[in-house]
Design a protein around this motif. Sequence first.
Motif, PDB file in Angstrom:
ATOM      1  N   GLN A 113      11.101  13.509  38.649  1.00  0.00           N
ATOM      2  CA  GLN A 113      11.165  15.028  38.445  1.00  0.00           C
ATOM      3  C   GLN A 113      13.044  15.139  38.341  1.00  0.00           C
ATOM      4  O   GLN A 113      13.578  16.157  37.654  1.00  0.00           O
ATOM      5  N   SER A 114      13.547  14.634  39.348  1.00  0.00           N
ATOM      6  CA  SER A 114      15.093  14.860  39.658  1.00  0.00           C
ATOM      7  C   SER A 114      15.771  14.292  38.416  1.00  0.00           C
ATOM      8  O   SER A 114      16.708  14.955  37.843  1.00  0.00           O
ATOM      9  N   ILE A 115      15.443  13.065  37.658  1.00  0.00           N
ATOM     10  CA  ILE A 115      15.929  12.485  36.762  1.00  0.00           C
ATOM     11  C   ILE A 115      15.916  13.568  35.515  1.00  0.00           C
ATOM     12  O   ILE A 115      17.005  13.877  34.752  1.00  0.00           O
ATOM     13  N   ASP A 116      14.647  14.048  35.147  1.00  0.00           N
ATOM     14  CA  ASP A 116      14.458  15.225  34.240  1.00  0.00           C
ATOM     15  C   ASP A 116      15.473  16.096  34.262  1.00  0.00           C
ATOM     16  O   ASP A 116      15.927  16.793  33.286  1.00  0.00           O
ATOM     17  N   ILE A 117      15.589  16.806  35.463  1.00  0.00           N
ATOM     18  CA  ILE A 117      16.486  17.924  35.855  1.00  0.00           C
ATOM     19  C   ILE A 117      17.768  17.632  35.516  1.00  0.00           C
ATOM     20  O   ILE A 117      18.807  18.223  34.457  1.00  0.00           O
ATOM     21  N   ILE A 118      18.532  16.521  35.844  1.00  0.00           N
ATOM     22  CA  ILE A 118      19.857  15.955  35.404  1.00  0.00           C
ATOM     23  C   ILE A 118      19.966  15.613  34.001  1.00  0.00           C
ATOM     24  O   ILE A 118      20.857  15.831  33.357  1.00  0.00           O
ATOM     25  N   LYS A 119      18.926  14.905  33.354  1.00  0.00           N
ATOM     26  CA  LYS A 119      19.108  14.589  32.129  1.00  0.00           C
ATOM     27  C   LYS A 119      19.409  15.880  31.149  1.00  0.00           C
ATOM     28  O   LYS A 119      20.050  15.775  30.132  1.00  0.00           O
ATOM     29  N   ASN A 120      18.779  16.824  31.333  1.00  0.00           N
ATOM     30  CA  ASN A 120      19.039  18.220  30.701  1.00  0.00           C
ATOM     31  C   ASN A 120      20.568  18.418  30.493  1.00  0.00           C
ATOM     32  O   ASN A 120      21.065  19.132  29.593  1.00  0.00           O
ATOM     33  N   GLN A 121      21.285  18.408  31.839  1.00  0.00           N
ATOM     34  CA  GLN A 121      22.646  18.712  32.069  1.00  0.00           C
ATOM     35  C   GLN A 121      23.738  17.645  31.283  1.00  0.00           C
ATOM     36  O   GLN A 121      24.797  17.961  30.890  1.00  0.00           O
ATOM     37  N   TYR A 122      22.856  16.308  31.177  1.00  0.00           N
ATOM     38  CA  TYR A 122      24.052  15.396  30.772  1.00  0.00           C
ATOM     39  C   TYR A 122      22.980  14.351  29.525  1.00  0.00           C
ATOM     40  O   TYR A 122      22.433  13.364  29.784  1.00  0.00           O
ATOM     41  N   PRO A 123      22.965  15.329  28.438  1.00  0.00           N
ATOM     42  CA  PRO A 123      22.014  14.658  27.473  1.00  0.00           C
ATOM     43  C   PRO A 123      22.740  13.350  27.152  1.00  0.00           C
ATOM     44  O   PRO A 123      22.002  12.259  26.351  1.00  0.00           O
ATOM     45  N   ASN A 124      23.974  13.102  26.964  1.00  0.00           N
ATOM     46  CA  ASN A 124      24.313  11.653  26.484  1.00  0.00           C
ATOM     47  C   ASN A 124      24.644  10.488  27.508  1.00  0.00           C
ATOM     48  O   ASN A 124      25.478   9.843  27.310  1.00  0.00           O
ATOM     49  N   ARG A 125      23.613  10.697  28.667  1.00  0.00           N
ATOM     50  CA  ARG A 125      23.683   9.527  29.496  1.00  0.00           C
ATOM     51  C   ARG A 125      22.397   9.126  29.585  1.00  0.00           C
ATOM     52  O   ARG A 125      21.418   9.867  29.349  1.00  0.00           O
ATOM     53  N   LYS A 126      22.194   7.677  29.693  1.00  0.00           N
ATOM     54  CA  LYS A 126      20.906   7.195  29.906  1.00  0.00           C
ATOM     55  C   LYS A 126      20.588   6.948  31.187  1.00  0.00           C
ATOM     56  O   LYS A 126      21.274   6.413  31.987  1.00  0.00           O
ATOM     57  N   PHE A 127      19.216   7.220  31.782  1.00  0.00           N
ATOM     58  CA  PHE A 127      18.833   6.898  33.054  1.00  0.00           C
ATOM     59  C   PHE A 127      17.590   6.166  32.761  1.00  0.00           C
ATOM     60  O   PHE A 127      16.619   6.032  32.118  1.00  0.00           O
ATOM     61  N   GLU A 128      17.476   5.067  33.849  1.00  0.00           N
ATOM     62  CA  GLU A 128      16.413   4.246  34.009  1.00  0.00           C
ATOM     63  C   GLU A 128      16.023   4.077  35.295  1.00  0.00           C
ATOM     64  O   GLU A 128      16.783   4.124  36.439  1.00  0.00           O
ATOM     65  N   LEU A 129      14.744   3.906  35.494  1.00  0.00           N
ATOM     66  CA  LEU A 129      14.101   3.934  37.024  1.00  0.00           C
ATOM     67  C   LEU A 129      13.235   2.805  37.210  1.00  0.00           C
ATOM     68  O   LEU A 129      12.192   2.553  36.203  1.00  0.00           O
ATOM     69  N   LYS A 130      13.577   1.868  38.121  1.00  0.00           N
ATOM     70  CA  LYS A 130      12.781   0.684  38.272  1.00  0.00           C
ATOM     71  C   LYS A 130      12.269   0.537  39.841  1.00  0.00           C
ATOM     72  O   LYS A 130      12.949   1.149  40.734  1.00  0.00           O
ATOM     73  N   THR A 131      10.839   0.461  39.831  1.00  0.00           N
ATOM     74  CA  THR A 131      10.385   0.219  41.097  1.00  0.00           C
ATOM     75  C   THR A 131       9.680  -1.131  41.259  1.00  0.00           C
ATOM     76  O   THR A 131       9.130  -1.898  40.514  1.00  0.00           O
ATOM     77  N   SER A 132       9.965  -1.604  42.662  1.00  0.00           N
ATOM     78  CA  SER A 132       9.249  -2.798  43.187  1.00  0.00           C
ATOM     79  C   SER A 132       7.859  -2.428  43.356  1.00  0.00           C
ATOM     80  O   SER A 132       7.426  -1.405  43.221  1.00  0.00           O
TER      81      SER A 132
END
Length: 334
Positions: free
Chosen positions: A177-196
């Motif tokens: 959810q936090s990534i979705d919020i930030i993605k909106n403000q920085y559309p030209n950054r890539k975000f990746e989430l990895k979990t063990s």
Amino acid sequence: MEKVDYKKILENMPQAVLAVDYDNKIVYANKYFCSLFNTNCDMLSGKNLFDFLPQNSNTMTIKEYTYQITKTDDDFCSYYYLSVIDNQMEKIYSDFISTVSHELRTPLTSIRGFADTMIASYDKLDRNQIQKFLTIIKEQSNRLIKLVENLLSISKIQVQQTNLVYKSINAKSQIEQSIDIIKNQYPNRKFELKTSNNVPNILVDENKFQQIMINLLDNAAKYSYENGSVEVYISNSPTEENFVSIKVQDHGVGIEPENLACIFEKFKRIENHLTRKTQGSGLGLYIVKNLIEKMGGHICVESSTVLPNSGSTFEVLLPAASYTNQSIKALEDK
Ligand code: ADP
């Protein structure tokens, strides 16, 4: 009169306090003292007084502040108190005024300027221009709201009034959810989430956890270059049992080693070619560190400016929800 908890008073005093035995071995240090030296009471215990305080002076400078050292004794211990010398308080105050006034004036000037233009030339503007001006007004209003929220958070931290409601939560879905919020403000950054695999829930206050993650992700995106990437890794901490590790890694400007210790101080912004261009009050990491520690966790950072794009990694350790009811009570009392 209700029973007074002297330990709690000592622990939360707005002065750094250190107690030593007759061999000058440290037996106690309060929270303020530990934060000055970036350590904890257990690590200090048994160490020599003069590894930390000067032998022949009653003042000392730590980071950019000078402290007056006073001493009292009783039958068992000597107590050392470190208080910021008064003219340094003026510096803290003037840093505060200059940051806050800059952070208030800049968005307000922009809001007024665009509103004036729209009032004066409404008939001459096309739909796109109106849309653009309104978007700027909205973004600048959000910047003001963020500043006010940050100021409220620090005043609550200072009077120890942040009431936390602990809950077992799944870090991954909160971070998405936090990534979705930030993605909106920085559309030209890539975000990746990895979990063990098999990462347990964490025991945190849900809203504060989101505030922490949004601050770290916002910084990671803000201090990165166009099209830069930000990765988040969630795993069981390999170093601390019953703790979950959350790493936020970017490939941006990085932080010089000599500045790593002070980025968690309030109103501290480190000069780099992006800080001049980006908005910020220097309050985010101060709030983040305080909230994490209040929830029984820690934060640390690794960063480099040697190679272009080497960037920074902020690691947050938070207690796993396998904690007992007793531990929850202890956290709530903190
Ligand atoms: P702000 O971003 O509002 O200035 P923070 O307290 O969040 O305040 O951060 C303090 C300072 O730490 C920033 O001004 C910046 O210099 C540095 N910093 C924080 N995060 C990063 C990062 N991911 N990469 C490089 N520098 C950072």
